[in-house]
Enzyme design. Structure first.
Site, PDB file in Angstrom:
ATOM      1  N   LYS A   1       0.829  -1.221   0.000  1.00  0.00           N
ATOM      2  CA  LYS A   1       0.000   0.000   0.000  1.00  0.00           C
ATOM      3  C   LYS A   1       0.859   1.264   0.000  1.00  0.00           C
ATOM      4  CE  LYS A   1      -3.853  -2.460   0.727  1.00  0.00           C
ATOM      5  NZ  LYS A   1      -5.051  -2.518  -0.097  1.00  0.00           N
TER       6      LYS A   1
ATOM      7  N   LYS B   1      -0.018   4.614  -4.981  1.00  0.00           N
ATOM      8  CA  LYS B   1       0.574   3.317  -5.337  1.00  0.00           C
ATOM      9  C   LYS B   1       1.067   3.341  -6.790  1.00  0.00           C
ATOM     10  CE  LYS B   1      -3.052   1.614  -2.420  1.00  0.00           C
ATOM     11  NZ  LYS B   1      -4.478   1.288  -2.541  1.00  0.00           N
TER      12      LYS B   1
ATOM     13  N   GLU C   1      -7.719  -3.384  -9.418  1.00  0.00           N
ATOM     14  CA  GLU C   1      -8.909  -3.280 -10.273  1.00  0.00           C
ATOM     15  C   GLU C   1      -9.546  -1.904 -10.083  1.00  0.00           C
ATOM     16  OE1 GLU C   1     -11.238  -6.703  -9.030  1.00  0.00           O
ATOM     17  OE2 GLU C   1     -10.840  -7.719 -10.928  1.00  0.00           O
TER      18      GLU C   1
HETATM   19  C1  LIG Z   1      -7.714  -8.620  -9.137  1.00  0.00           C
HETATM   20  C2  LIG Z   1      -7.381  -7.873  -7.880  1.00  0.00           C
HETATM   21  C3  LIG Z   1      -7.729  -6.534  -7.747  1.00  0.00           C
HETATM   22  C4  LIG Z   1      -7.365  -5.808  -6.617  1.00  0.00           C
HETATM   23  N1  LIG Z   1      -7.610  -4.446  -6.560  1.00  0.00           N
HETATM   24  C5  LIG Z   1      -7.043  -3.708  -5.551  1.00  0.00           C
HETATM   25  C6  LIG Z   1      -7.050  -2.295  -5.584  1.00  0.00           C
HETATM   26  O1  LIG Z   1      -7.607  -1.655  -6.489  1.00  0.00           O
HETATM   27  N2  LIG Z   1      -6.413  -1.619  -4.588  1.00  0.00           N
HETATM   28  C7  LIG Z   1      -5.780  -2.265  -3.565  1.00  0.00           C
HETATM   29  O2  LIG Z   1      -5.197  -1.602  -2.690  1.00  0.00           O
HETATM   30  N3  LIG Z   1      -5.779  -3.634  -3.490  1.00  0.00           N
HETATM   31  C8  LIG Z   1      -6.373  -4.363  -4.458  1.00  0.00           C
HETATM   32  N4  LIG Z   1      -6.316  -5.747  -4.433  1.00  0.00           N
HETATM   33  C9  LIG Z   1      -5.653  -6.417  -3.292  1.00  0.00           C
HETATM   34  C10 LIG Z   1      -6.534  -7.397  -2.506  1.00  0.00           C
HETATM   35  O3  LIG Z   1      -7.348  -6.700  -1.615  1.00  0.00           O
HETATM   36  C11 LIG Z   1      -5.599  -8.375  -1.801  1.00  0.00           C
HETATM   37  O4  LIG Z   1      -4.967  -9.181  -2.772  1.00  0.00           O
HETATM   38  C12 LIG Z   1      -6.309  -9.298  -0.806  1.00  0.00           C
HETATM   39  O5  LIG Z   1      -6.843  -8.568   0.262  1.00  0.00           O
HETATM   40  C13 LIG Z   1      -5.355 -10.377  -0.262  1.00  0.00           C
HETATM   41  O6  LIG Z   1      -4.262  -9.788   0.403  1.00  0.00           O
HETATM   42  P1  LIG Z   1      -2.754  -9.945  -0.045  1.00  0.00           P
HETATM   43  O7  LIG Z   1      -2.641  -9.615  -1.514  1.00  0.00           O
HETATM   44  O8  LIG Z   1      -2.016  -8.925   0.784  1.00  0.00           O
HETATM   45  O9  LIG Z   1      -2.312 -11.342   0.227  1.00  0.00           O
HETATM   46  C14 LIG Z   1      -6.701  -6.475  -5.552  1.00  0.00           C
HETATM   47  C15 LIG Z   1      -6.381  -7.827  -5.684  1.00  0.00           C
HETATM   48  C16 LIG Z   1      -6.685  -8.518  -6.835  1.00  0.00           C
HETATM   49  C17 LIG Z   1      -6.262  -9.961  -6.949  1.00  0.00           C
END
Ligand SMILES: Cc1cc2nc3c(=O)[nH]c(=O)nc-3n(C[C@H](O)[C@H](O)[C@H](O)COP(=O)(O)O)c2cc1C
Length: 219
Positions: A14, A74, A165
């Protein structure tokens, strides 16, 4: 790091240390990772915009305005940002291009094998284009598969990442002229190095996942 350690080390970053840059060697590995992803019938229905410079990231940040501004730092503080784009359509000329590329790579001993491959490409894409009428959605699945392997791949290089996303795909499509070229943007992934203060680091906040008992049926 072994696989288990890497899986716990990676997390959705983040907060990036804007002073740290990914090396040219790692940027080359990143591009190779994107290129080497598998896809159904090797369709490779993707294009990647790779922002490596401040000017490139400023253009990418046009997709993180207004409602999406929570993702803006980010993009601007990361070392690089990859925008995953998907084809909006596929036709016979593209299937031929895929078959010709495989041919040039030396995968076919003769024209019969090449034609069988081309037939399989047309059969599978035809199911999605005409029977299921979900060609674009199916191509998006192939791009998401690439994103999945990409997230683990960059972690194995010791790089932090943020899949997003939460981006304005219309603004990004306009910025990069994607629709005219037959693509539309899907997901952006920032890359770089975490700050010590990032609240989301697994040193500060443990990962949360559903229990094994809930998600597996072992037979
Ligand atoms: C396809 C996808 C879209 C996501 N979009 C965002 C986003 O726009 N902003 C963000 O801060 N995190 C985003 N995330 C992060 C997810 O919230 C995160 O992968 C999930 O909470 C699991 O935590 P970790 O990745 O720290 O293991 C996204 C994750 C994925 C896989």
């Amino acid at each position: 790091m072994n696989l288990k350690e890497t899986l716990n080390w990676r997390y959705t970053t983040k907060e990036y240390d804007a002073s740290k840059k990914i090396s040219d060697t790692d940027m080359a590995e990143i591009k190779n990772l994107l290129r080497m992803s598998p896809s159904s019938v090797n369709l490779q229905p993707w294009h990647f915009i790779v922002a490596e410079t401040a000017a490139g990231k400023a253009r990418m940040a046009k997709g993180t305005q207004g409602f999406f501004s929570f993702n803006e730092p980010k993009v601007t503080n990361a070392s690089a940002v990859v925008l995953f784009c998907v084809k909006t359509d596929a036709d016979d000329a593209y299937y031929q291009h895929i078959a010709d590329t495989e041919d040039k790579s030396g995968r076919f001993p003769n024209d019969d094998v090449k034609n069988r491959f081309l037939g399989a490409v047309k059969a599978f894409t035809g199911i999605h284009k005409y029977d299921l009428k979900d060609l674009q959605h199916w191509m998006e699945k192939q791009v998401y598969l690439n994103i999945g392997s990409f997230l683990l791949g960059v972690a194995s290089l010791g790089l932090d990442a943020t899949p997003m996303e939460g981006i304005d795909v219309k603004a990004l499509d306009e910025e990069f002229g994607l629709r005219e070229k037959g693509y539309t943007s899907l997901v952006a992934v920032s890359l770089g190095y975490r700050t010590k203060s990032d609240f989301n680091s697994t040193e500060k906040t443990p990962k949360s996942r559903l229990a094994e008992s809930e998600i597996f049926t072992v037979i």
